[in-house]
Design an enzyme around this catalytic site. Structure first.
Site, PDB file in Angstrom:
ATOM      1  N   GLN A 125       0.856  -1.185   0.000  1.00 43.96           N
ATOM      2  CA  GLN A 125       0.000   0.000   0.000  1.00 43.96           C
ATOM      3  C   GLN A 125       0.896   1.240   0.000  1.00 43.96           C
ATOM      4  O   GLN A 125       1.724   1.409   0.899  1.00 43.96           O
ATOM      5  CB  GLN A 125      -0.885  -0.016   1.247  1.00 43.96           C
ATOM      6  CG  GLN A 125      -1.837   1.162   1.352  1.00 43.96           C
ATOM      7  CD  GLN A 125      -2.372   1.340   2.764  1.00 43.96           C
ATOM      8  OE1 GLN A 125      -1.729   0.951   3.723  1.00 43.96           O
ATOM      9  NE2 GLN A 125      -3.552   1.906   2.888  1.00 43.96           N
ATOM     10  N   SER A 160       4.249  -0.993   3.907  1.00 43.81           N
ATOM     11  CA  SER A 160       4.472  -2.308   4.523  1.00 43.81           C
ATOM     12  C   SER A 160       4.774  -3.356   3.476  1.00 43.81           C
ATOM     13  O   SER A 160       4.075  -3.463   2.471  1.00 43.81           O
ATOM     14  CB  SER A 160       3.227  -2.756   5.294  1.00 43.81           C
ATOM     15  OG  SER A 160       3.086  -1.993   6.453  1.00 43.81           O
ATOM     16  N   GLU A 244     -10.458  -1.381   6.128  1.00 45.89           N
ATOM     17  CA  GLU A 244      -9.228  -1.590   6.872  1.00 45.89           C
ATOM     18  C   GLU A 244      -9.495  -1.575   8.373  1.00 45.89           C
ATOM     19  O   GLU A 244      -9.049  -2.452   9.098  1.00 45.89           O
ATOM     20  CB  GLU A 244      -8.232  -0.495   6.483  1.00 45.89           C
ATOM     21  CG  GLU A 244      -6.894  -0.634   7.194  1.00 45.89           C
ATOM     22  CD  GLU A 244      -5.833   0.302   6.655  1.00 45.89           C
ATOM     23  OE1 GLU A 244      -6.169   1.208   5.883  1.00 45.89           O
ATOM     24  OE2 GLU A 244      -4.670   0.115   7.023  1.00 45.89           O
ATOM     25  N   GLU A 363      -5.566   8.747  17.609  1.00 47.48           N
ATOM     26  CA  GLU A 363      -6.060  10.114  17.843  1.00 47.48           C
ATOM     27  C   GLU A 363      -7.079  10.492  16.765  1.00 47.48           C
ATOM     28  O   GLU A 363      -8.128  11.063  17.052  1.00 47.48           O
ATOM     29  CB  GLU A 363      -4.895  11.117  17.836  1.00 47.48           C
ATOM     30  CG  GLU A 363      -4.029  11.100  19.092  1.00 47.48           C
ATOM     31  CD  GLU A 363      -3.129   9.872  19.180  1.00 47.48           C
ATOM     32  OE1 GLU A 363      -2.737   9.337  18.120  1.00 47.48           O
ATOM     33  OE2 GLU A 363      -2.833   9.433  20.301  1.00 47.48           O
TER      34      GLU A 363
END
Ligand SMILES: Cc1cc2nc3c(=O)[nH]c(=O)nc-3n(C[C@H](O)[C@H](O)[C@H](O)COP(=O)(O)OP(=O)(O)OC[C@H]3O[C@@H](n4cnc5c(N)ncnc54)[C@H](O)[C@@H]3O)c2cc1C
Lengths: 381, 327
Positions: A125, A160, A244, A363
């Site tokens: 990705q 990744s 996701e 957050e």
């Protein structure tokens, strides 16, 4: 209300369990964040695929079994309980594939999905950039129109598995003059070995090359590799982040199996009398169950035709915090052996630490929960 | 598998919610704390009339059969409204007598319990020493560790909990022996699980009420020229509160479905901790006004901690979870 699976689902479970019992490698594969481990995991993907366990929820024509989410959840329970290897193809399967199902052409699906399912093509990705993390829409990597396609330039990072992967998918700015940062972005796929691509592996916390930087210098992408309409990249990408964080990124089976291993660890140490530790073991058991039940409730909503929206942010924060707490408890139980880098719990602990950062930081998830689920006023972003 | 409440199951809770929202519960709670049970009993009569307690008694004795899922849904609403009184204990007493299967005792007590006309309180092995609201209850049952079910002749002087609307008393010893033996022990164990389940439900409702009130407050209280709810430090605490409550809810459903002691303990642990965390967040985000008894918020704030510990403290619940897990 009913928690029983149908006979059909239980038969599916038994079939998966038998197959896994016969095929899961007796000794764990090397870490998939190493070259050798990556290759071994690719072989495992091929084996899974040959028995049609790689992508059970996909339609049969692409190598799946066309089963619903309840079957998938049960499969994942069996998969992780069997101690099967981590999925090296998860970026493609969890992030790109749902996007393709929703937005791609038939030609693209037929071309991309089968090799993804078999592990022949491993996907990375390519969203984040050095200057665009949480504020992803600020990204500056661009795609410029050329004969028959686009030329990509710029830099992506934290990708990744890109160190050893084959292809990547990402969003690029195609209209720098669009009035808003979310506009004028295009979603496309490219080859990590194409001319103009430089991949620089980055060692994560334990030094393993788990992600990479991508330098792109006029990399050609044919029109056939653009997903959806040019300029619609943001909308398409956001439909993927829902997947996701939502139901599919972390199946409860994974945490149920981890909690089982933690209880075994505690038990094998003779049920230590330290009640603070005992409490954390109990919390791991309860947390895994809570996550499983929460997911089942969402799956039931799904089956009843509802869509999962901002609720997926509840999931993300929950499992990422849970994962760290569980692994910390294991390390605390291990005492002096906890710091041994080759210990069974060391790498999973390192991996758990990234949970609150990737897939949208916690957050940002809390902002989404507060604003979209609780209706609090928007703050500065 | 369809892990969602059915329409009927949700309907009952909705009815109860509407009824309680239309009542002046805070006034009844304050009176109850001051020793005046009349408004609380009026309120009680109103919600008992929905058939709530009949969900904890068998059909032969004016009940509807044991329906833990519906009852738990109802108790979420009792928690949300913050009702006073031995609601959990009355339902648990009904379960005890239903499970015991002693026809004479069932005939004598169950119709009044099922109708909610004779509130009961009780102490059970493994529970705390105090009976809740003995001064307001018609019956005070005790079960000894040896399995003797008695009707206590009275109780010591009521002591006030940190929640003034909860009054605690030690049952007097002796009293009429109603039944004894392993059947009592088994029925008492079931009743204790129900008490734990329904307290978990009450916790969840209490936490929901605390969160809802705090969200409303955060939207309208302004400082530095903006609603405090636009500040991330405020938002994120509220988001975490919601996460805590939303992951307790399915545990509660599953516990009500199975009544497995491990599931019930997991639900109580999680709902109790989530409600208490909601209380701490509510207090902090209201600032000083939250620290006053004048604000109605205090009625829920002070309940959260006692409910978290009643019928199974977090530590007891964790022990129960592991015990079931290792079985
Ligand atoms: C293990 C791992 C794997 C990853 N894999 C991929 C991948 O495959 N592909 C990919 O594209 N990316 C990947 N990422 C990148 C990931 O998506 C980003 O790290 C993430 O989006 C955060 O961006 P950042 O790291 O630049 O942090 P920043 O956005 O710079 O944030 C730094 C800190 O500030 C906080 N912050 C930022 N903005 C706000 C705000 N408005 N309010 C409150 N706090 C704020 C953040 O929460 C964070 O704590 C991966 C990251 C990790 C750790």
């Amino acid at each position: 209300m009913d928690l029983n699976h149908s006979a059909d689902v239980e038969a599916f479970r038994a079939e998966a369990r038998d197959w896994l019992a016969a095929h899961v490698p007796a000794t764990p594969l090397p870490s998939l964040e190493t070259r050798e481990g990556f290759a071994a995991h690719r072989e495992w993907e091929a084996l899974l695929h040959s028995a049609r366990w790689a992508v059970v929820s996909w339609p049969e024509e692409y190598g799946g079994r066309g089963v619903d989410i309840e079957h998938w959840l049960v499969f994942e329970e069996e998969y992780w309980a069997a101690g099967a290897p981590g999925r090296v193809s998860q970026n493609g399967i969890n992030l790109l594939a749902p996007t393709l199902f929703d937005h791609a052409t038939g030609e693209q699906r037929a071309r991309v999905l089968p090799s993804m399912a078999s592990g022949r093509t491993i996907w990375a990705q390519a969203w984040s950039e050095p200057e665009s993390g949480s504020d992803l829409a600020s990204l500056t990597s661009r795609a410029v129109r050329t004969e028959g396609g686009w030329l990509l330039s710029g830099q992506k990072t934290w990708s990744s598995r890109a160190a050893f992967a084959d292809r990547a998918f990402g969003i690029f700015r195609t209209d720098p003059d669009a009035p808003k940062p979310h506009q004028g972005l295009t979603y496309l796929m490219f080859d990590l070995r194409a001319p103009g691509v430089t991949v620089r592996p980055i060692g994560r916390l334990d030094g393993k090359p788990a992600f990479a930087e991508l330098f792109l210098d006029e990399v050609f992408v044919p029109d056939a590799d653009v997903i959806g309409e040019p300029g619609q990249g943001w909308r398409i990408a956001m439909s993927t982040t829902g997947n996701e964080r939502g139901l599919t990124l972390r199946a409860p089976g994974r945490f149920l199996a981890a909690a089982d291993r933690l209880v075994d660890l505690w038990h094998n140490l003779g049920n230590p009398a330290d009640t603070a530790l005992r409490d954390r073991v109990a919390d791991a058991v309860v947390g895994a169950r809570a996550y499983q039940l929460f997911t089942w409730a969402n799956a039931s909503r799904f089956a009843a035709g509802e869509t999962i929206g901002a609720e997926s942010s509840l999931n993300k924060v929950f499992w990422s915090r849970y994962d760290i707490a569980l692994h910390e408890s294991a390390l605390d139980l291990l005492g002096p052996d906890a710091e041994l880098a080759d210990g069974e719990w060391a790498e999973p602990w390192i991996f758990s630490l990234a949970g609150p950062i990737y897939a949208g930081t916690n957050e940002i998830q809390r902002d989404i929960i507060a604003e979209r689920l609780l209706g609090l006023p928007k703050g500065r972003r | 598998m369809r892990f969602l409440p059915s329409e009927e199951q949700s309907d009952f809770a909705r009815t109860l919610r509407g009824l309680l929202a239309a009542s002046d519960v805070p006034a009844a709670v304050r009176a109850w704390g001051a020793g005046d049970h009349a408004p609380g009993k009026e309120l009680w009569a109103r919600f008992a009339a929905t058939g709530l307690f009949a969900l904890a008694a068998d059909e032969a004795h004016e009940g509807m059969g044991l329906m833990p899922l519906e009852l738990a849904g109802g108790f979420v609403e009792l928690g949300r409204a913050g009702v006073p009184g031995p609601v959990v204990e009355t339902a648990a007493a009904a379960v005890l007598l239903t499970r015991l299967g002693d026809e004479a005792l069932a005939k004598r007590f169950l119709p009044g319990l099922a109708a909610g006309e004779t509130p009961a309180t009780l102490t059970l092995p493994g529970g705390g020493p105090y009976a809740l609201d003995a001064d307001a209850a018609t019956h005070l049952f005790t079960v000894s560790p040896a399995g003797e079910l008695r009707l206590a002749p009275g109780a010591g002087p009521p002591r006030t909990s940190i929640d003034p609307a909860r009054r605690l008393a030690l049952p007097d010893g002796g009293g009429e022996l109603l039944a004894a033996g392993p059947a009592v022990t088994a029925a008492a164990r079931d009743a204790a699980d129900w008490a734990r389940l329904l307290t978990a439900a009450q916790c969840l409702g209490t936490g929901e009420a605390l969160l809802a009130r705090t969200v409303e407050y955060a939207k309208q209280r302004t400082q530095f020229g903006t609603a405090i709810g636009a500040f991330q430090a405020v938002k994120h605490r509220l988001a975490d509160t919601l996460i805590g409550l939303e992951f307790a809810r399915p545990l509660l459903w599953a516990a009500a479905l199975s009544l497995d002691p491990g599931e019930v303990a997991a639900a109580k642990l999680t709902a109790g901790e989530a409600a208490y965390a909601a209380a701490m967040t509510a207090l902090q985000l209201h600032g000083a006004v939250g620290y006053t008894e004048e604000l109605d918020l205090s009625l829920w704030l002070r309940k959260a901690r006692p409910l978290r510990d009643a019928w199974g403290s977090p530590s007891q619940c964790r022990a129960a979870v592991l015990q079931e897990r290792l079985r």
